[in-house]
Design a protein around this motif. Structure first.
Motif, PDB file in Angstrom:
ATOM      1  N   TYR A  10      -5.111  -8.684  -2.177  1.00  0.00           N
ATOM      2  CA  TYR A  10      -5.975  -8.249  -1.092  1.00  0.00           C
ATOM      3  C   TYR A  10      -7.278  -9.286  -0.772  1.00  0.00           C
ATOM      4  O   TYR A  10      -7.915  -8.968   0.040  1.00  0.00           O
ATOM      5  CB  TYR A  10      -6.418  -6.823  -1.604  1.00  0.00           C
ATOM      6  CG  TYR A  10      -5.059  -5.834  -1.988  1.00  0.00           C
ATOM      7  CD1 TYR A  10      -4.898  -5.022  -0.515  1.00  0.00           C
ATOM      8  CD2 TYR A  10      -4.492  -5.777  -2.949  1.00  0.00           C
ATOM      9  CE1 TYR A  10      -3.368  -4.274  -0.669  1.00  0.00           C
ATOM     10  CE2 TYR A  10      -3.295  -4.817  -3.143  1.00  0.00           C
ATOM     11  CZ  TYR A  10      -2.779  -4.232  -1.893  1.00  0.00           C
ATOM     12  OH  TYR A  10      -1.825  -3.438  -1.831  1.00  0.00           O
TER      13      TYR A  10
ATOM     14  N   SER B 171      -6.052   6.536   5.802  1.00  0.00           N
ATOM     15  CA  SER B 171      -6.964   5.733   6.465  1.00  0.00           C
ATOM     16  C   SER B 171      -6.381   4.436   6.628  1.00  0.00           C
ATOM     17  O   SER B 171      -6.290   3.617   7.770  1.00  0.00           O
ATOM     18  CB  SER B 171      -8.292   5.327   5.683  1.00  0.00           C
ATOM     19  OG  SER B 171      -9.247   4.699   6.427  1.00  0.00           O
ATOM     20  N   LEU B 172      -5.349   4.038   5.762  1.00  0.00           N
ATOM     21  CA  LEU B 172      -4.678   2.514   5.808  1.00  0.00           C
ATOM     22  C   LEU B 172      -3.473   2.829   6.786  1.00  0.00           C
ATOM     23  O   LEU B 172      -3.280   1.910   7.652  1.00  0.00           O
ATOM     24  CB  LEU B 172      -4.314   2.266   4.536  1.00  0.00           C
ATOM     25  CG  LEU B 172      -5.693   1.655   3.551  1.00  0.00           C
ATOM     26  CD1 LEU B 172      -4.937   1.673   2.261  1.00  0.00           C
ATOM     27  CD2 LEU B 172      -6.249   0.487   3.914  1.00  0.00           C
TER      28      LEU B 172
ATOM     29  N   LYS C  67      -7.243   7.854   1.101  1.00  0.00           N
ATOM     30  CA  LYS C  67      -7.304   6.282   1.286  1.00  0.00           C
ATOM     31  C   LYS C  67      -6.096   5.785   2.076  1.00  0.00           C
ATOM     32  O   LYS C  67      -6.228   5.071   2.970  1.00  0.00           O
ATOM     33  CB  LYS C  67      -7.627   5.514   0.237  1.00  0.00           C
ATOM     34  CG  LYS C  67      -9.059   5.565  -0.311  1.00  0.00           C
ATOM     35  CD  LYS C  67      -9.204   4.628  -1.459  1.00  0.00           C
ATOM     36  CE  LYS C  67     -10.273   5.029  -2.318  1.00  0.00           C
ATOM     37  NZ  LYS C  67     -10.024   6.184  -3.511  1.00  0.00           N
TER      38      LYS C  67
ATOM     39  N   PHE D 176     -11.819  -8.105   3.532  1.00  0.00           N
ATOM     40  CA  PHE D 176     -13.090  -7.764   4.599  1.00  0.00           C
ATOM     41  C   PHE D 176     -14.338  -8.101   3.955  1.00  0.00           C
ATOM     42  O   PHE D 176     -15.067  -8.426   4.907  1.00  0.00           O
ATOM     43  CB  PHE D 176     -12.908  -6.192   4.839  1.00  0.00           C
ATOM     44  CG  PHE D 176     -11.430  -5.992   5.629  1.00  0.00           C
ATOM     45  CD1 PHE D 176     -11.285  -5.781   7.256  1.00  0.00           C
ATOM     46  CD2 PHE D 176     -10.434  -5.663   5.020  1.00  0.00           C
ATOM     47  CE1 PHE D 176     -10.265  -5.598   7.886  1.00  0.00           C
ATOM     48  CE2 PHE D 176      -9.035  -5.039   5.593  1.00  0.00           C
ATOM     49  CZ  PHE D 176      -9.130  -5.333   6.861  1.00  0.00           C
TER      50      PHE D 176
ATOM     51  N   GLY E 250     -18.164   1.775   7.074  1.00  0.00           N
ATOM     52  CA  GLY E 250     -18.145   0.119   7.161  1.00  0.00           C
ATOM     53  C   GLY E 250     -19.404  -0.215   7.504  1.00  0.00           C
ATOM     54  O   GLY E 250     -19.385  -1.717   7.905  1.00  0.00           O
TER      55      GLY E 250
ATOM     56  N   SER F  99     -13.946  -3.278  11.069  1.00  0.00           N
ATOM     57  CA  SER F  99     -12.792  -2.498  10.848  1.00  0.00           C
ATOM     58  C   SER F  99     -12.534  -1.102  10.195  1.00  0.00           C
ATOM     59  O   SER F  99     -11.784  -0.414  10.041  1.00  0.00           O
ATOM     60  CB  SER F  99     -11.529  -3.306  10.141  1.00  0.00           C
ATOM     61  OG  SER F  99     -11.075  -4.465  10.798  1.00  0.00           O
ATOM     62  N   TRP F 100     -13.954  -0.736   9.875  1.00  0.00           N
ATOM     63  CA  TRP F 100     -14.172   0.682   9.503  1.00  0.00           C
ATOM     64  C   TRP F 100     -15.309   1.473  10.313  1.00  0.00           C
ATOM     65  O   TRP F 100     -16.332   1.788   9.715  1.00  0.00           O
ATOM     66  CB  TRP F 100     -14.498   0.535   7.652  1.00  0.00           C
ATOM     67  CG  TRP F 100     -13.738  -0.406   7.236  1.00  0.00           C
ATOM     68  CD1 TRP F 100     -13.778  -1.784   7.155  1.00  0.00           C
ATOM     69  CD2 TRP F 100     -12.095  -0.310   6.717  1.00  0.00           C
ATOM     70  NE1 TRP F 100     -12.556  -2.334   6.610  1.00  0.00           N
ATOM     71  CE2 TRP F 100     -11.494  -1.459   6.482  1.00  0.00           C
ATOM     72  CE3 TRP F 100     -11.521   1.097   6.402  1.00  0.00           C
ATOM     73  CZ2 TRP F 100     -10.461  -1.408   5.843  1.00  0.00           C
ATOM     74  CZ3 TRP F 100     -10.248   1.012   5.964  1.00  0.00           C
ATOM     75  CH2 TRP F 100      -9.759  -0.339   5.451  1.00  0.00           C
TER      76      TRP F 100
ATOM     77  N   PHE G 254     -14.918   4.752   1.224  1.00  0.00           N
ATOM     78  CA  PHE G 254     -13.986   3.847   1.786  1.00  0.00           C
ATOM     79  C   PHE G 254     -14.195   3.617   3.177  1.00  0.00           C
ATOM     80  O   PHE G 254     -13.885   2.689   3.769  1.00  0.00           O
ATOM     81  CB  PHE G 254     -12.619   4.653   1.430  1.00  0.00           C
ATOM     82  CG  PHE G 254     -11.285   3.713   1.538  1.00  0.00           C
ATOM     83  CD1 PHE G 254     -11.079   2.616   0.678  1.00  0.00           C
ATOM     84  CD2 PHE G 254     -10.813   3.786   2.739  1.00  0.00           C
ATOM     85  CE1 PHE G 254      -9.913   1.963   1.123  1.00  0.00           C
ATOM     86  CE2 PHE G 254      -9.593   2.916   2.993  1.00  0.00           C
ATOM     87  CZ  PHE G 254      -9.275   1.973   2.136  1.00  0.00           C
ATOM     88  N   ASP G 255     -14.416   4.901   4.164  1.00  0.00           N
ATOM     89  CA  ASP G 255     -14.219   4.823   5.457  1.00  0.00           C
ATOM     90  C   ASP G 255     -15.639   4.384   6.095  1.00  0.00           C
ATOM     91  O   ASP G 255     -15.886   4.470   7.157  1.00  0.00           O
ATOM     92  CB  ASP G 255     -13.881   6.110   5.895  1.00  0.00           C
ATOM     93  CG  ASP G 255     -12.508   6.331   5.812  1.00  0.00           C
ATOM     94  OD1 ASP G 255     -11.615   5.357   6.369  1.00  0.00           O
ATOM     95  OD2 ASP G 255     -11.940   7.511   5.511  1.00  0.00           O
TER      96      ASP G 255
ATOM     97  N   GLN H  32       0.808  -1.222   0.011  1.00  0.00           N
ATOM     98  CA  GLN H  32      -0.099  -0.003  -0.001  1.00  0.00           C
ATOM     99  C   GLN H  32       0.776   1.373   0.153  1.00  0.00           C
ATOM    100  O   GLN H  32       0.495   2.238  -0.763  1.00  0.00           O
ATOM    101  CB  GLN H  32      -1.027  -0.046   1.330  1.00  0.00           C
ATOM    102  CG  GLN H  32      -2.139  -1.079   0.791  1.00  0.00           C
ATOM    103  CD  GLN H  32      -2.773  -1.635   2.253  1.00  0.00           C
ATOM    104  OE1 GLN H  32      -2.247  -1.494   3.500  1.00  0.00           O
ATOM    105  NE2 GLN H  32      -4.045  -1.971   2.139  1.00  0.00           N
TER     106      GLN H  32
END
Lengths: 545, 146
Positions: free
Chosen positions: B125, A38-39, A35, B102, B71, A160-161, B68-69, A22
């Motif tokens: 991934y 966030s990672l 992004k 995920f 969840g 996880s988010w 993206f964030d 990443q």
């Protein structure tokens, strides 16, 4: 001592491999900054004012000496020779170069350390009682439960988010060294009337700009049902937590919005579907195995008519730094990392190695870290405490001010942190300089001062006897003072004294506050009890009058 | 605030075009939806509990992972796949490369990556981790430790 097996190590390496990919994509412009942020946060990496900061987890505050030496090596190889032990049982490095990060993390994985979920909107390292397993009257040693919960939240596919960060604490002792009610979720190990073990759960505590004491949400979750219960709390938060208002992201706002009773009902409704799922029952065999792995490595000692050395400096140090051990013949020793003239929580690589050597010699090669930024030696023979003190003294690590006013807890502050509004470390040093007379400190007794450089409250100022919060007004640094916060017996958020005070005058104000306490206290009365009795008025009058 | 997904149809595993209804549209028109073979698109803010009663009549559920964030989709997938035992296709749409494992572990079984990830090595991934520490809707190919 419990150690990771080959699978756990493989997992850590897989995590580093993925993060390295990443990072490469980000550096090549194939992954956008938002992004990547966030990672990288989920891998403990902050991009800071002067360089990049990495927060490494010390899971539930336990380290072996091999790990401490690895942390020292990282400080030398990738940083400027030191690390900062935080109030949440992590260690931070402040001068990390991006291209080095994967190698650094690989070095750490070799000794079972990592930076997984030490930041970002995910479940964070569990805060644990640094004296777990060592205290006579504890209900249960929390460490095996901490490990099972730690495993569960690692890269959880569903949680996880989250809307925001999620901090947990687990305490098995009568006194609360974890401050669990200021966590998003605190678990207190309790026994029911039938003598069975379970957890009382407290949800929605937190510090920051809107400090809250987490209310009890469930009085007794049976041990075997804890994971299904946690899943329900997290699911309610994940689905219903605010994501639109940046100031309302934490679970405390969801609990406040619905009220504790209604929130408990929401969790319970979800839990009805999960608690009987055999897959979600805690693995009791694994728990039994972990209890063996965490069994205390020492047996009771008969020291006969051993008499400890009489020496005034040693005695003062011992009073403040040494506490009782449940195993006969042993003591628990606190080593303060907030030495006079140095930044609270900072340790050089040399100090880390020296402490590792001493822990090999005196403490079964094990250490603990605490929210007061100390290191703890959990297994020191009573007849070796004096020798340990002499060794510490040679390295300037025997200053006897643990638990005194001079033991200031502080975040890194504006000297290092991008978020901070004001400095923390220089104020801590001024306090230490003002109160440098050991006799006076001894007379004042245990008062704690905590300093946070901004409302994120990493210095835990809300729960200190005297708390300082850094603010910025017209480019000048000011400090908001709070008084009489505590967590050990019950959780109380400190009361605001009044208008904030300029940086140049804040140490005078602290001295005023201490003097009011000294003038008014009754025999043996601590700061919080004196405050409760006399109220805030005399303090206000002295400081602003 | 309910945001409608911009995706109005997907091609299912069998190569057939499935038109998508919003959760509210589906709930109001279950019979005609079933008859015309329509699927449902779920946005993060949708309450998937509304689908529970007619869940097994839905040929395909598309979960939108556009942000993206955000969840919530992972909980939605877990409820649909694990708790309510939905056996049809759950498609992750607007999916992100870094979140594939995920998503798949939460019960999503097919996905459409956002365009920005074209040409990436998806296997890194989808299978980045070979060990897992918790029960999930789908732990296939993973060594479990809990």
């Amino acid at each position: 001592m419990y150690q990771y097996n080959a699978d756990d190590t493989a997992f850590l390496v897989e995590r580093v491999d993925q993060f390295e990919k990443q990072l490469k994509r980000y550096l090549a412009g194939d992954l956008d900054a938002l992004k990547f942020r966030s990672l990288r946060l989920r891998n403990g990496l902050y991009m800071e004012l002067h360089a990049h900061m990495l927060r490494v987890a010390i899971p539930y505050g336990i380290l072996n000496t091999e790990q401490l030496r690895a942390l020292a090596d990282v400080a030398d190889k990738y940083d400027r020779g030191f690390g900062h032990f935080t109030t949440r049982q992590n260690i931070q490095y402040n001068w990390i170069e991006l291209p080095e990060i994967a190698n650094l993390l690989r070095d750490l994985s070799a000794v079972g350390l990592h930076a997984i979920q030490t930041s970002g909107k995910a479940m964070r390292n569990i805060t644990a009682d640094p004296f777990s397993g060592l205290t006579e009257d504890e209900v249960e040693d929390a460490r095996p439960y901490c490990e099972l919960v730690r495993r569960w939240f690692n890269i959880h596919p569903e949680f996880s988010w989250l809307p925001s960060k999620f901090k947990m604490a687990i305490n098995g002792a009568k006194l609360d060294e974890t401050a669990l009610q200021i966590h998003d979720l605190g678990l207190k190990i309790v026994k029911n009337d039938a003598g069975e073990l379970g957890f009382a759960s407290y949800v929605g505590g937190g510090l920051g700009a809107a400090p809250m004491v987490g209310p009890e949400i469930h009085p007794f979750v049976p041990v075997e049902d804890i994971l299904s219960y946690l899943e329900s709390v997290l699911r309610i938060y994940n689905l219903k937590g605010r994501r639109d208002n940046l100031k309302r992201l934490r679970i405390k706002f969801l609990v406040r919005e619905h009220g504790a009773a209604e929130f408990a009902k929401m969790v319970d409704e979800d839990w009805q579907h999960g608690k009987d799922d055999p897959e979600l029952k805690l693995n009791m065999e694994e728990l039994a195995k972990l209890k063996q792995d965490f069994a205390l490595p020492v047996k009771p000692l008969d020291l006969g008519d051993f008499k400890d050395t009489l020496d005034i400096n040693y005695s003062i140090w011992k009073t403040n730094n040494v506490r009782a051990h449940k195993i006969a013949g042993y003591s628990v020793v606190n080593i303060s990392l907030t030495q006079l003239g140095t930044a609270p929580g900072d340790a050089t690589s040399g100090q880390m190695r020296m402490i590792a050597d001493l822990a090999d010699k005196y403490s079964n090669s094990e250490l603990r870290t605490t929210k007061r930024q100390n290191l703890v030696f959990p297994y020191v023979r009573k007849d070796q405490v004096h020798a340990l003190w002499q060794d510490l003294d040679k390295s300037d690590l025997a200053s006897p001010h643990h638990g005194t006013l001079a033991h200031v807890v502080a975040c890194p502050g504006a000297d290092y942190c991008d978020l901070a509004k004001a400095v923390s470390i220089p104020i801590a040093q001024q306090v230490q300089q003002r109160f440098d007379d050991m006799d006076k400190l001894y007379d004042i007794g245990p008062i704690n001062i905590n300093i946070s450089g901004c409302e994120n409250s990493c210095g835990h100022h809300h729960i200190a006897d005297i708390g300082l919060l850094g603010l910025k007004k017209n480019e000048q640094e000011f400090y908001q003072i709070t008084l009489a916060g505590e967590t050990l017996q019950e959780t109380i958020i400190g009361r605001k004294l009044g208008r904030s005070i300029a940086g140049a005058e804040v140490v005078d104000a602290i001295e005023d506050i201490v003097n009011i306490y000294l003038e008014n206290r009754e025999e043996g009365e601590n700061f919080v009890d004196a405050f409760k009795r006399i109220g805030i008025a005399p303090f206000k009058e002295k400081v602003y009058g | 605030m309910v945001e409608d997904s911009e995706i109005i149809s997907v091609v299912n595993e069998q190569g057939k075009v499935i038109e998508l209804l919003s959760v509210n549209e589906w709930v109001a028109n279950v019979d005609s939806g079933v008859k015309s073979g329509k699927g449902v698109v779920v946005t993060p803010a949708d309450d998937v509990g509304l689908l529970q009663e007619s869940l097994h009549k839905i040929p395909l559920i598309a979960l939108d992972f556009v942000s993206f964030d955000d969840g919530r989709g992972y909980s939605q997938a877990t409820l649909i796949r694990k708790r309510w035992s939905y056996s049809g296709e759950i498609r992750g749409i607007n999916a992100h490369l870094d979140q594939l494992q995920f998503m798949l572990r939460s019960g999503v079984n097919t996905y459409d990556l956002q365009e920005q990830y074209q040409g990436s090595n998806e296997h890194d991934y989808t299978h980045g981790f070979s060990i897992c520490y918790q029960v999930a809707a789908n732990n296939a190919d993973m060594k479990e430790k809990f």
